[in-house]
Design a protein around this motif. Sequence first.
Motif, PDB file in Angstrom:
ATOM      1  N   LEU B 348      11.351 -70.402  28.658  1.00  0.00           N
ATOM      2  CA  LEU B 348      10.965 -69.686  27.552  1.00  0.00           C
ATOM      3  C   LEU B 348      10.359 -68.178  27.978  1.00  0.00           C
ATOM      4  O   LEU B 348      10.581 -67.444  26.798  1.00  0.00           O
ATOM      5  N   ASN B 349      10.143 -67.752  29.359  1.00  0.00           N
ATOM      6  CA  ASN B 349       9.857 -66.404  29.462  1.00  0.00           C
ATOM      7  C   ASN B 349      10.947 -65.528  29.804  1.00  0.00           C
ATOM      8  O   ASN B 349      11.106 -64.443  30.158  1.00  0.00           O
ATOM      9  N   LYS B 350      12.083 -66.258  29.661  1.00  0.00           N
ATOM     10  CA  LYS B 350      13.330 -65.642  29.834  1.00  0.00           C
ATOM     11  C   LYS B 350      13.501 -64.837  31.223  1.00  0.00           C
ATOM     12  O   LYS B 350      14.034 -63.811  31.537  1.00  0.00           O
ATOM     13  N   ASP B 351      12.828 -65.548  32.324  1.00  0.00           N
ATOM     14  CA  ASP B 351      13.094 -64.639  33.698  1.00  0.00           C
ATOM     15  C   ASP B 351      14.316 -65.172  34.295  1.00  0.00           C
ATOM     16  O   ASP B 351      14.440 -64.918  35.580  1.00  0.00           O
ATOM     17  N   GLY B 352      15.135 -66.060  33.797  1.00  0.00           N
ATOM     18  CA  GLY B 352      16.214 -66.729  34.572  1.00  0.00           C
ATOM     19  C   GLY B 352      15.864 -68.104  35.507  1.00  0.00           C
ATOM     20  O   GLY B 352      16.858 -68.430  35.924  1.00  0.00           O
ATOM     21  N   ILE B 353      14.693 -68.128  35.184  1.00  0.00           N
ATOM     22  CA  ILE B 353      14.253 -69.341  36.116  1.00  0.00           C
ATOM     23  C   ILE B 353      13.791 -70.514  35.131  1.00  0.00           C
ATOM     24  O   ILE B 353      13.116 -70.172  34.505  1.00  0.00           O
ATOM     25  N   GLY B 354      14.411 -71.711  35.280  1.00  0.00           N
ATOM     26  CA  GLY B 354      14.067 -72.922  34.542  1.00  0.00           C
ATOM     27  C   GLY B 354      12.561 -73.012  34.672  1.00  0.00           C
ATOM     28  O   GLY B 354      11.856 -73.153  35.902  1.00  0.00           O
ATOM     29  N   ASP B 355      11.875 -73.386  33.522  1.00  0.00           N
ATOM     30  CA  ASP B 355      10.447 -73.702  33.449  1.00  0.00           C
ATOM     31  C   ASP B 355      10.051 -75.227  33.929  1.00  0.00           C
ATOM     32  O   ASP B 355       8.895 -75.256  34.110  1.00  0.00           O
ATOM     33  N   VAL B 356      10.880 -75.927  33.915  1.00  0.00           N
ATOM     34  CA  VAL B 356      10.666 -77.450  34.305  1.00  0.00           C
ATOM     35  C   VAL B 356      11.560 -77.706  35.765  1.00  0.00           C
ATOM     36  O   VAL B 356      12.517 -77.305  35.713  1.00  0.00           O
ATOM     37  N   PRO B 357      10.796 -78.452  36.607  1.00  0.00           N
ATOM     38  CA  PRO B 357      11.537 -78.869  37.813  1.00  0.00           C
ATOM     39  C   PRO B 357      13.008 -79.507  37.827  1.00  0.00           C
ATOM     40  O   PRO B 357      12.852 -80.308  36.613  1.00  0.00           O
ATOM     41  N   TYR B 358      13.833 -79.282  38.540  1.00  0.00           N
ATOM     42  CA  TYR B 358      14.939 -80.157  38.404  1.00  0.00           C
ATOM     43  C   TYR B 358      15.097 -81.085  39.604  1.00  0.00           C
ATOM     44  O   TYR B 358      14.959 -80.900  40.759  1.00  0.00           O
ATOM     45  N   ARG B 359      15.224 -82.408  39.275  1.00  0.00           N
ATOM     46  CA  ARG B 359      15.481 -83.653  40.238  1.00  0.00           C
ATOM     47  C   ARG B 359      16.778 -83.842  40.416  1.00  0.00           C
ATOM     48  O   ARG B 359      17.431 -84.419  39.668  1.00  0.00           O
ATOM     49  N   PRO B 360      17.262 -83.345  41.559  1.00  0.00           N
ATOM     50  CA  PRO B 360      18.652 -83.635  41.758  1.00  0.00           C
ATOM     51  C   PRO B 360      19.225 -85.152  42.065  1.00  0.00           C
ATOM     52  O   PRO B 360      20.261 -85.412  41.952  1.00  0.00           O
TER      53      PRO B 360
END
Lengths: 257, 415
Positions: B348-360
């Motif tokens: 949402l804040n467009k900083d290139g980092i996803g706002d929710v964690p990713y569970r691989p």
Amino acid sequence: MAMTRVIKYVFYDILRTRFILLYTLFLLVSTIAMFQLDTDTGKVILSLMNIVLMVVPLVSIVFSTIHFFNSYEFIELLLAQPVNRKVIFLGEYFAVAFSLCFAFAAGVGLPMFFYGGGTSGITLLYSGTMLTLVFVSLAFLSSVLTRDKAKAIGIALLFWFYFSLIYDGLLMWIIYTFMDYPLEKVTLALVSLNPVDLARILMLLQLDISALMGYTGAFYKEFFGSSMGLVFSSLVLLVWIIIPVWGALRIFIRKDL
Amino acid sequence: MNPFRFHIALLFCVAGLTATAKIHVVSPAGTIKSIKQALERALAGDTILVKPGVYREGNILITKPVVLLGEGRPVVEGENKHEVFSVTAGQVTISGFRIINTGVSSIKDLAGIGAMDAHNLVIRDNELAETFFGIHISNSRNSIIENNRLSVNSRSEYETGNGIHLWQSTGATIRNNTVTGHRDGIYFEFVTASRIEDNTCARNQRYGLHFMFSHDDEYHRNVFRENGAGVAVMYTRNVTMTHNLFEKNWGNSVYGLLLKDISDSKVNNNRFIQNTIAIYMEGTSRTEFTGNTFQSNGWGVRLQASCDGNTFTGNNFKSNTFDFATNGTLVLNTINGNYWDKYQGYDLNKDGIGDVPYRPVNLYTMVVERIPTAVLLWRSFLVFLLDRAEKVFPAVTPENLKDDYPSLRPYDLHS
């Protein structure tokens, strides 16, 4: 000669309902959208694979069943003429199968031709076409099993549900229960009892070959490592096309319409 | 003549005699017909120049510091019986030969070039074909092995030795060699402070690179392709591996890179492409994985629960069947800030980092970990439903194995 004329008339009839055109358009739009949204061809093929394994069989089987019952009067009319029942039935089958295959090939194949899909794209087109043929066969079988349209659609949906979900559940239950035994050959045999699984494995051979090679047993390695996987699944899919339509034909010839 | 000048000239002559080493020319048509004869005549520091021809001399022992130069690639035959060169002196150079057909033995490690207690050995620009062991060095310091081509064709695993085999050595440099068809391409045991650079190990029967108890070594820009079991790195600390390519190591228990009991090491900027398992880790501690690309592998990383304190940052995971697999729920490793092509979150804040964690790790990875046959159901609708359900209510997958700052764009690596 009579066969081509039957095919021609049925084909015109199908075009008049416009459903096939809508189906083509749906496939065309969704394929183009996927290629637009994602630059990675592999991921596009993956998303398209879900359409091919779920939507294509569903549309094929339901459309074919409904179409068969809608053209019941036409079939009865033809039967009053000096035309062989076999010719009428196969004419119906080829016309429906051809139009659905054409819709799929145009809807998915054309965008893929423009955007480029590679070997996995070709495998996808191939397995989609085969699945269409298989499910048209199954639709014709369910249509001749009963005289009631609603019942026939019910049977058709059951076929689809069984091959898409229930069968895999059973397979997983078997794998889980007998996990201590060598299951390689058994699972492969069980998979060939389901055309959807077969088509899926054809795709896995393209997309996940590295993971599939991680299995014990020379049998798997031979199957996955060579073109044997392709030959085997094509043959079994062919059996899956021929057997239901053959059974339906036998019933149709003897049936009191 | 000026007597002073004469003395100067004489002085230069004498100096020249002692300082410039003699050159002994070996040729089938010349006065010295065998390398062995030349070695007998040579003094320490001499050069032996070998002319083209085929030399069948059994085992050639080198016991003094000499330079052996092959001109026009002379062939030295082991006649399927002998070790070809055996070096036991320091400062020896062997260069420009074609060494073929050593003996095969299950008792002795017969090699194309064997060396024991031979410091500062240089082996350069040789071709070794159909040797049991290619280059076998033990208990030596500062060897340089450069630009050699080692190959063996179609022999079974027990009939081949390792390509470049080092034991109990230090300060070795192995650069720009190609090893194919051997048992292990490059084998290190108790070899410290050494560098392995720009080598290609392909289609070896067992490991492309195999090393144990070899601390403080560095591996750069090597290519390991289609080896029987990939690369194995064991019981070692402080190893640096960068810019290597691990490709198409396919099969059951075959790994691009197997790390077992490794600590305080760095695995950076490598590429892992189309391996069954790109990295398999067991008992690995405090090791850093940065800037690696994992592409089209069966498994990206298979992390056993015995690993701790490892960090995965800035790696790209693309088109792998399974990105991450593990066999426990306790997670002592950090995997923040990687790019995952399967990530479906938002920014949402467009900083290139996803706002929710990713569970691989997904549910089906855990199932396949227990029952390998179940991979046949991968990508079916049923598995898709199960994975979705698990994503909403995690029950089986490790809750803490997640990337809190997944990157939305792939990192620009290796360009």
